[in-house]
Design an enzyme around this catalytic site. Structure first.
Site, short mmCIF file in Angstrom:
data_model
loop_
_atom_site.label_atom_id
_atom_site.label_comp_id
_atom_site.label_asym_id
_atom_site.label_seq_id
_atom_site.Cartn_x
_atom_site.Cartn_y
_atom_site.Cartn_z
N GLU A 50 -8.85 -4.76 -1.44
CA GLU A 50 -8.91 -3.30 -1.46
C GLU A 50 -10.05 -2.93 -2.39
O GLU A 50 -10.29 -3.61 -3.39
CB GLU A 50 -7.59 -2.73 -2.00
CG GLU A 50 -7.69 -1.23 -2.27
CD GLU A 50 -6.35 -0.55 -2.48
OE1 GLU A 50 -5.39 -1.21 -2.91
OE2 GLU A 50 -6.29 0.67 -2.23
N CYS A 241 -3.68 1.60 -1.11
CA CYS A 241 -3.63 3.06 -1.13
C CYS A 241 -4.87 3.71 -0.53
O CYS A 241 -4.81 4.86 -0.09
CB CYS A 241 -3.44 3.54 -2.56
SG CYS A 241 -1.82 3.12 -3.20
N ASN A 375 0.35 1.73 4.97
CA ASN A 375 0.34 0.82 3.80
C ASN A 375 1.77 0.70 3.29
O ASN A 375 2.64 0.26 4.01
CB ASN A 375 -0.64 1.34 2.75
CG ASN A 375 -0.59 0.51 1.47
OD1 ASN A 375 -0.46 -0.71 1.54
ND2 ASN A 375 -0.65 1.14 0.32
N GLU A 376 2.03 1.15 2.07
CA GLU A 376 3.42 1.03 1.59
C GLU A 376 4.12 2.38 1.75
O GLU A 376 4.48 3.01 0.77
CB GLU A 376 3.47 0.48 0.17
CG GLU A 376 2.65 1.24 -0.83
CD GLU A 376 2.63 0.58 -2.21
OE1 GLU A 376 2.41 1.32 -3.17
OE2 GLU A 376 2.82 -0.64 -2.33
#
Ligand code: AHR
Length: 656
Positions: A50, A241, A375-376
């Site tokens: 990332e 993120c 993503n999460e």
């Protein structure tokens, strides 16, 4: 030495060894060498990148110029200007990066006009290394114009210099090579107008001539090689993120990250302000390292590419309710982005997006097999959006493996809600994230022993041991505990199909999050002990899980011991990994049951990672404090005997 003295010395040495042996703990393990168990997926150990901590821009992406197109919101951020310099955007050369500069002569022979770029916390120049300077420019005069390019060191001395003649009244790309006369960690790039007229400049760029695989829009060689050396089986990108963005406008938009680099628009990097105490106002994404480059790197490393797409949700931490959610009925464009991405990766050259890939230089498909959606993410809002994506992807690409999320935590309300939902949606893998303290890692090696074998497989997509007491250093303690925990991933490789440590890279002068797997400055890199743990597992992942027990139980923390074993069909060897998180020395015997009587194994290529000081780290000054060392072991009648010091990760290879 006479014979008598020799005998005495020998006896004395033997008595020390047996004394030590008597006071070391002895353990007996049993390895079932006959039953080759579950297949270890080729994707088992991988990497996740990332653009956090200046990992991409300012890191892996080898571009040295920050804000090369003058299109940061503060158009001259990263630049000093002197003399007559104007920012323009009328009749732009690149519509998605419209700004350019006009440099004009001051009218006085002794006054200079020019610009100076500070790089990403300085620019690193190596003595005798060559660099490729390039710029789009046009003379705004009837005469040709001249640019002088210089590298400046931290003492303001010139360490490289070259000239360019701008000989066209139309935009044209110019290029010149410079060789640095000195090594400098914090250099700058200076560009003078060295003639009497005016010149327009756009996309001012500087790359080391030597990039990974020699590519022009290339990657920093030392960093890319360090990634390749892990031998990753899967490569997850681009976040994290940044896939979500603080708002949807600033989410990672893969379509903006492909095509000619000059026209990839600048995006805000959310890590520029995520932590108020680590504020980096100059952190933007150039998208120079974009999806095409990520696919290429996956291919170079032999890793399965695993792109993550936005699911129609911006960061849920930063958006309390629904202001940054795309309504479920309006997801078409987002779903289309996911479908187009698959076509970009796999479509033949007659498809719209396959053609774009081919035009970028890769006619052959990238053979994408996995896609992560979100993503999460968490909550009902995620599930209902994911359902729309899975339906569309499955209809068009039934063979594609889809990865869903279990939220940001390793357990708790969201986790418990999401797993059953992922099962209902029949996603292929569920991504779990855990940034936890050493105690958790110590106690979680059995985490997957009781997981449902019928549901989706597990992707441990982001994890790292956070030793808060040390300020979350990449110390030996964190690495050792990760290794201990990873034996549990390996033992459960029938259900755990992928795992990736996070984050991957961090610039020592510009990080937002620690710990991280590899640290770097402008010229050097530091492989952490955590890196070596990942590498030892990934390079020795084997092909099949073997049963390894002590007192008929998995070795998962009793007496501070952890262990797992695999068989490697290609190498024809048994690989045993043992971790001793206690201080004391131990002796371990591993009996291999079920081998044919005439088979004699030999032990070699064994390694250990050991350090008596759990708080020790590798650093720029001492990068080799903790590195794998050859380990000794004895094979006797197909029994492996090892003597391990305290705080050791030992890896033993027994060849047929
Ligand atoms: O790895 C850092 C961040 O941790 C990732 O961006 C995010 O997915 C997680 O919260």
């Amino acid at each position: 030495m006479n014979k008598r003295v020799k005998t005495l010395v020998l006896l004395f040495a033997l008595s020390i060894i047996s004394f030590q042996h008597a006071f070391s703990q002895n353990y007996e393990f049993v390895l079932d060498a006959k039953k080759k168990g579950a297949v270890v997926q080729s994707t088992m150990y991988g990497l996740f990148i990332e653009d956090i901590n200046f990992a991409a821009d300012g890191g892996l992406y080898a571009e040295l110029v920050k804000n090369r197109s003058f299109d940061f919101p503060q158009s001259l951020m990263g630049w000093n200007t002197f003399g007559k310099v104007d920012v323009k955007n009328n009749q732009p050369l690149f519509n998605r990066n419209p700004n350019y500069l006009v440099l004009s002569h001051s009218g006085h022979a002794h006054k200079h006009t020019g610009i100076e770029n500070e790089g990403y916390r300085g620019m690193g120049f190596q003595k005798d290394a060559s660099y490729r300077f390039s710029v789009w420019a046009k003379s705004l005069d009837t005469e040709n114009q001249k640019l002088r390019i210089e590298f400046i060191n931290s003492k303001n001395d010139i360490i490289a210099s070259a000239e360019l003649s701008v000989d066209s009244r139309d935009w044209k790309k110019y290029q010149v090579s410079l060789t640095s006369s000195a090594t400098e960690y914090k250099g700058r790039l200076r560009v003078f107008l060295a003639s009497k007229g005016s010149v327009a400049v756009e996309h001012v760029s500087l790359f080391p001539a030597e990039t990974y695989k020699g590519r022009e829009n290339g990657l920093r060689k030392d960093l890319a090689e360090a990634l390749n050396d892990v031998n990753p089986g899967v490569f997850r990108f681009p976040g994290g993120c940044i896939v979500e963005g603080t708002d949807l406008e600033t989410r990672y938009d893969w379509k903006k990250s492909i095509g000619p680099v000059e026209n990839r628009p600048v995006n805000e990097n959310r890590w520029h302000y995520t932590f108020a105490n680590r504020f980096f106002p100059d952190y933007y994404q150039s998208y120079g390292l974009g999806f095409y480059e990520y696919f290429l790197l996956s291919e170079d490393m032999g890793a399965e590419p695993l792109p993550i797409v936005n699911v129609g949700l911006a960061c849920q931490y930063q958006n309390e309710c629904c202001q940054a959610h795309v309504p479920v009925g309006e997801l078409d464009a987002y779903v289309q982005d996911a479908l187009d991405l698959i076509e970009f990766a796999n479509g033949d050259i007659n498809t719209t997006w396959g053609k774009v890939r081919a035009e970028m230089g890769h006619a052959a498909p990238f053979n994408l097999k996995f896609i992560g959606v979100g993503n999460e993410q968490w909550g009902e809002e995620y599930v209902e959006r994911l359902a729309v994506f899975t339906k569309a992807i499955r209809t068009k690409y039934p063979e594609m493996k889809i990865i869903g999320s279990s939220g940001p935590l390793a357990d708790g309300e969201q986790f418990n809600f999401l797993w059953p939902e992922m099962k209902k949606l029949k996603v292929d893998l569920v991504d779990e994230h855990y940034y936890k303290d050493p105690e958790w890692f110590k106690n979680s090696a059995t985490r997957y022993d009781k997981y449902d074998r019928k549901g989706p497989a597990v992707f441990a997509g982001e994890y790292a041991c956070h030793d808060h007491a040390s300020g979350k250093d990449n110390n030996f303690l964190s690495a050792l505990y990760e290794a201990a925990f990873m034996t549990g991933l390996e033992r459960n490789a029938d259900i755990v199909h992928m795992c990736t440590y996070a984050p991957l890279l961090a610039h020592v002068d510009a990080w937002q999050w620690k710990p991280d797997m590899i640290w770097f400055d402008n010229l050097s890199i530091v492989k952490t002990p955590n890196y070596y743990v990942q590498q030892l597992f990934a390079k020795n992942k084997g092909t099949n899980v073997l049963s390894l027990t002590m007192n008929k139980q998995p070795i998962a923390g009793d007496n501070g011991l952890y262990a797992s074993a695999v068989y490697d069909k290609m190498e024809k060897c048994y690989i045993v990994k043992i971790i001793n998180i206690n201080n004391g020395k131990i002796n371990v015997d591993v009996a291999l049951n079920g081998l044919p009587k005439d088979k004699k194994l030999t032990v070699s290529n064994s390694f250990m990672l050991q350090c008596d000081n759990l708080k020790l780290t590798n650093s720029l000054e001492n990068p080799n404090n903790i590195t794998p060392k050859p380990a000794s072991a004895v094979m006797n009648n197909n029994k492996l005997s090892v003597e391990m010091s305290g705080y050791t990760f030992g890896l033993y290879k027994l060849y047929e």
